[in-house]
Design a protein around this motif. Structure first.
Motif, PDB file in Angstrom:
ATOM      1  N   ALA A 139       7.495   7.812 -12.902  1.00  0.00           N
ATOM      2  CA  ALA A 139       7.264   6.319 -12.763  1.00  0.00           C
ATOM      3  C   ALA A 139       5.891   6.128 -12.163  1.00  0.00           C
ATOM      4  CB  ALA A 139       8.528   5.792 -11.537  1.00  0.00           C
ATOM      5  N   SER A 140       5.294   5.154 -12.446  1.00  0.00           N
ATOM      6  CA  SER A 140       4.017   4.674 -11.939  1.00  0.00           C
ATOM      7  C   SER A 140       4.188   4.434 -10.472  1.00  0.00           C
ATOM      8  CB  SER A 140       3.322   3.742 -12.571  1.00  0.00           C
ATOM      9  OG  SER A 140       4.302   2.409 -12.510  1.00  0.00           O
ATOM     10  N   PRO A 141       3.148   4.844  -9.537  1.00  0.00           N
ATOM     11  CA  PRO A 141       3.307   4.292  -8.048  1.00  0.00           C
ATOM     12  C   PRO A 141       3.415   3.029  -7.940  1.00  0.00           C
ATOM     13  CG  PRO A 141       1.165   5.207  -8.691  1.00  0.00           C
ATOM     14  CD  PRO A 141       1.823   5.565  -9.893  1.00  0.00           C
ATOM     15  N   THR A 142       4.083   2.746  -6.890  1.00  0.00           N
ATOM     16  CA  THR A 142       4.045   1.271  -6.274  1.00  0.00           C
ATOM     17  C   THR A 142       2.957   0.727  -5.672  1.00  0.00           C
ATOM     18  OG1 THR A 142       5.150   1.777  -4.267  1.00  0.00           O
ATOM     19  CG2 THR A 142       6.806   1.611  -6.317  1.00  0.00           C
ATOM     20  N   GLY A 143       2.591  -0.443  -5.521  1.00  0.00           N
ATOM     21  CA  GLY A 143       1.556  -0.813  -4.649  1.00  0.00           C
ATOM     22  C   GLY A 143       1.449  -0.344  -3.392  1.00  0.00           C
ATOM     23  N   SER A 144       2.334  -0.022  -2.652  1.00  0.00           N
ATOM     24  CA  SER A 144       2.518   0.478  -1.242  1.00  0.00           C
ATOM     25  C   SER A 144       2.166   2.079  -1.574  1.00  0.00           C
ATOM     26  CB  SER A 144       3.811   0.468  -0.604  1.00  0.00           C
ATOM     27  OG  SER A 144       4.714   0.874  -1.257  1.00  0.00           O
ATOM     28  N   GLY A 199      -4.519   5.742  -1.111  1.00  0.00           N
ATOM     29  CA  GLY A 199      -6.074   5.428  -0.942  1.00  0.00           C
ATOM     30  C   GLY A 199      -6.476   5.712   0.483  1.00  0.00           C
ATOM     31  N   ALA A 200      -5.544   5.359   1.603  1.00  0.00           N
ATOM     32  CA  ALA A 200      -5.843   5.409   2.948  1.00  0.00           C
ATOM     33  C   ALA A 200      -6.109   6.605   3.181  1.00  0.00           C
ATOM     34  CB  ALA A 200      -4.706   4.782   3.720  1.00  0.00           C
ATOM     35  N   VAL A 201      -5.211   7.862   2.577  1.00  0.00           N
ATOM     36  CA  VAL A 201      -5.340   9.119   2.784  1.00  0.00           C
ATOM     37  C   VAL A 201      -6.668   9.758   2.225  1.00  0.00           C
ATOM     38  CG1 VAL A 201      -4.421  11.303   2.068  1.00  0.00           C
ATOM     39  CG2 VAL A 201      -2.730   9.661   2.927  1.00  0.00           C
ATOM     40  N   ALA A 219       3.484  -0.992   4.379  1.00  0.00           N
ATOM     41  CA  ALA A 219       2.466  -0.943   3.273  1.00  0.00           C
ATOM     42  C   ALA A 219       3.073  -2.049   1.927  1.00  0.00           C
ATOM     43  CB  ALA A 219       2.076   0.425   2.806  1.00  0.00           C
ATOM     44  N   ARG A 220       4.327  -1.918   1.944  1.00  0.00           N
ATOM     45  CA  ARG A 220       4.635  -2.820   0.828  1.00  0.00           C
ATOM     46  C   ARG A 220       4.345  -4.434   1.152  1.00  0.00           C
ATOM     47  NH1 ARG A 220       9.801  -0.203   1.787  1.00  0.00           N
ATOM     48  NH2 ARG A 220      10.175   1.456   0.286  1.00  0.00           N
ATOM     49  N   ARG A 221       4.075  -4.793   2.395  1.00  0.00           N
ATOM     50  CA  ARG A 221       3.939  -5.926   2.639  1.00  0.00           C
ATOM     51  C   ARG A 221       2.279  -6.261   2.724  1.00  0.00           C
ATOM     52  NH1 ARG A 221       6.657  -9.742   4.980  1.00  0.00           N
ATOM     53  NH2 ARG A 221       5.155 -10.211   6.816  1.00  0.00           N
ATOM     54  N   THR A 222       1.711  -5.181   3.077  1.00  0.00           N
ATOM     55  CA  THR A 222       0.071  -5.181   3.222  1.00  0.00           C
ATOM     56  C   THR A 222      -0.456  -5.261   1.512  1.00  0.00           C
ATOM     57  OG1 THR A 222       0.301  -4.165   5.237  1.00  0.00           O
ATOM     58  CG2 THR A 222      -1.829  -4.292   3.978  1.00  0.00           C
TER      59      THR A 222
END
Length: 607
Positions: free
Chosen positions: A2-7, A13-15, A306-309
């Protein structure tokens, strides 16, 4: 796969953004874990040497002290690096979310209320930013128990076997904690955002609430999600408390069992006294696998936040091309079959207009006719669902961002001035030039303010143009004049005034229109208007009705139709409806002074 979710993409990206700091933190954590694992063995060996009166005990003791000191220093370094990683990751996540919010079309950002956006950018972004550091520390949190378990097996196989026997219960405890925590945290954060959104709405209408004496009602409305928030917050602590209580019983039992087995081995001569000491310490370290609950809880909270951001960061950006406008073109504006639909509701339908460069066009119509939507499409604050908008023959969608914003200037009914980005009145007006142009000079700022009839009251402020924006007591009309001045200083080929003179008196409005008509400010002007006087002085009037252009032409010609006249008499007081015309210019001036509706442009379904 499965493709990664937005969160997940946001956290990855933060890592990557904090890779250096996170790697240093991981190194510190692993080195600290190694020290923790080495100390019991050295301490046990030192004890055996002392009991046997063998040489070398002092050296082993010295190494034990060195490793203990190193463990303390590495722990301190880990704390510092954790805070640095959290700060950098939070800043990056917050910037990504803000860029997504500002880079999208306004209608896509509209479903997110201001208070909810503030929660996502502040609280949720901060929680999301803890993910890289928590990921690094979780590695050491796992390495220490695994290493301790291996050490137990080396001291006496049965000590490790006893501990492994209780491990399934501990893993089940961690899994239950993770599942229940994730659900509670997500629901808690949503309720938190709902309260923030309602509170921001109430603060925005504070004067209305005070005037209507509805403070108690607003308090109840704002706090409607509070019981849900309290319920899920309580559940979070219950989940955490149950996990701590269960681990508080299970882990001491496992430690006691390991020490008991090592004691039996000591009695049988299979384990030395130093080995017993090391086994007791390694049992405590192996039991520390329950400590993974702390970074695990942080990761769960970070992923939920992160889901909300990510919902802000993943807003579809407004695309731009690389085209430029032809030089010295007059500013011809064309709308070809433009249709804008929002939420399944058509706001404007099949609008086709041709506006000559340098002309002044008034857009009129009843509330909900689609005037502000037309103005937004004309300057590409929103993209049409069908049709195209051309400026001097170039589709606005093909222009670069700097070319588009440099060619268009907006003024609104309720201009907003950011005291953080533009701290003084002067810098707030100078910001109208935009980033792609040369900075405005103090002279050009004063000239723009004079044209907008704002210079007089600005000079009366305590520090004049250097007065802080947040300290300037501005009326509605004064704020509108500053908004007009900001648009004047950044004038391009097209200037759009979306009900931007609604709070001005008639004399001031005429002065502003006279300033617009001067050759030095020549440009195409599209004015969303409610006043008859504004329409009467325009070169052309576009009459909107139910999202369509009913008619367009000179005001004097349209005024002959009763339904056109009714547009203005409905906006004014009924008693002010004209009984006769004063000539081709329009009705008596008393009608033009009727107050327009106070709707916020761009927020109504029809506007």
């Amino acid at each position: 796969m499965a493709s990664p979710t937005g969160s997940d993409r946001l956290l990855r990206g933060a890592v990557r953004h904090t890779a250096g700091t996170t790697a240093a933190l991981l190194l510190c954590s692993v080195a600290g874990a190694a020290c923790s694992l080495a100390v019991p063995a050295l301490a046990g060996g030192t004890l055996d040497l002392l009991l046997r009166h063998q040489p070398g005990a002092g050296t082993w003791l010295l190494w034990t002290a060195v490793l203990l000191a190193a463990e303390v220093l590495l722990e301190s370094g880990s704390v510092l690096l954790t805070q640095l990683a959290n700060a950098r990751a939070t800043a990056w996540i917050r910037l990504r979310a803000l860029s997504g919010l500002l880079g999208t079309a306004p209608h896509r950002a509209a479903p997110h209320p201001g208070g909810d956006v503030a929660t996502r950018l502040c609280v949720n972004a901060t929680d999301s930013g803890t993910a890289p550091a928590a990921l690094a520390t979780s590695v050491s949190a796992v390495l220490v128990p695994i290493g301790a378990l291996v050490a137990l097996a080396l001291i006496h196989p049965w000590t490790a076997a006893v501990f492994v026997a209780g491990l399934p219960l501990l893993l089940l405890l961690l899994r239950t904690f993770a599942v229940q925590s994730s659900d509670s945290v997500g629901r808690y954060q949503r309720a938190q955002g709902a309260i923030a959104a309602r509170l921001a709405e109430a603060l925005g209408g504070a004067r209305t609430i005070a005037a209507a004496d509805t403070a108690r009602h607003e308090e109840e409305r704002v706090l409607v999600p509070l019981p849900e928030m309290a319920r899920h917050g309580t559940r979070m602590w219950h989940v955490h408390g149950r996990a701590v209580a269960r681990s508080g019983v299970l882990l001491p039992l496992l430690t006691t069992a390991v020490v008991a087995v090592a004691g039996v081995g000591l009695a049988a001569g299979e384990v030395s006294m130093g080995g017993l000491l090391a086994a007791s310490r390694y049992a405590a370290l192996a039991a520390g696998i329950g400590g993974i609950a702390a970074p695990l809880g942080t990761l769960i909270r970070a992923r939920s936040a992160a889901r909300r951001t990510a919902e802000l960061a993943d807003l579809a950006p407004m695309s731009h091309g690389s085209a430029v406008l032809p030089p010295d073109a007059p500013g011809d504006l064309q709308l070809r079959g433009v249709r804008v639909t929002r939420g399944g509701v058509p706001l404007i339908k099949d609008v086709t207009l041709s506006i000559g460069g340098g002309s002044t066009v008034a857009v009129v119509g009843r509330s909900g006719a689609g005037k502000s939507t037309l103005a937004a499409a004309a300057g590409r604050l929103t993209d049409p669902d069908a049709g195209s908008v051309l400026l001097d023959g170039v589709d606005l969608a093909e222009l670069s961002r700097s070319e588009l914003r440099g060619a268009t200037a907006y003024a609104f009914a309720r201009p907003v001035f950011d005291g953080g980005a533009t701290p003084t009145i002067g810098t707030a007006l100078a910001a109208g030039t935009g980033p792609a142009r040369s900075p405005a000079t103090p002279t050009s700022v004063r000239d723009a303010a004079t044209a907008a009839c704002a210079d007089t009251f600005v000079r009366l402020l305590p520090l004049g143009y250097d007065t802080p924006v947040d300290d300037a007591p501005l009326s509605g009309g004064e704020a509108q004049r500053l908004g007009l001045a900001r648009a004047f200083i950044g004038r391009g080929r097209l200037m759009i005034l979306d009900d931007a003179t609604s709070s001005l008196d008639t004399a001031t409005e005429r002065q502003v229109e006279a300033a617009l008509a001067t050759p030095s400010r020549a440009c195409t002007r599209l004015i969303v208007a409610h006043r008859v006087s504004t329409a009467a002085r325009a070169d052309q009037v576009v009459w909107m009705e139910a999202g369509r252009v009913r008619r367009s032409g000179p005001h004097s010609l349209l005024w002959e139709e009763p339904e056109y006249r009714a547009v203005f008499t409905a906006e004014a007081q009924p008693a002010e409806a004209p009984s006769r015309s004063t000539g081709p210019g329009g009705p008596p001036e008393s009608v033009s002074s009727g107050a327009p509706p106070s709707a916020v442009p761009g927020t109504g379904a029809g506007e």
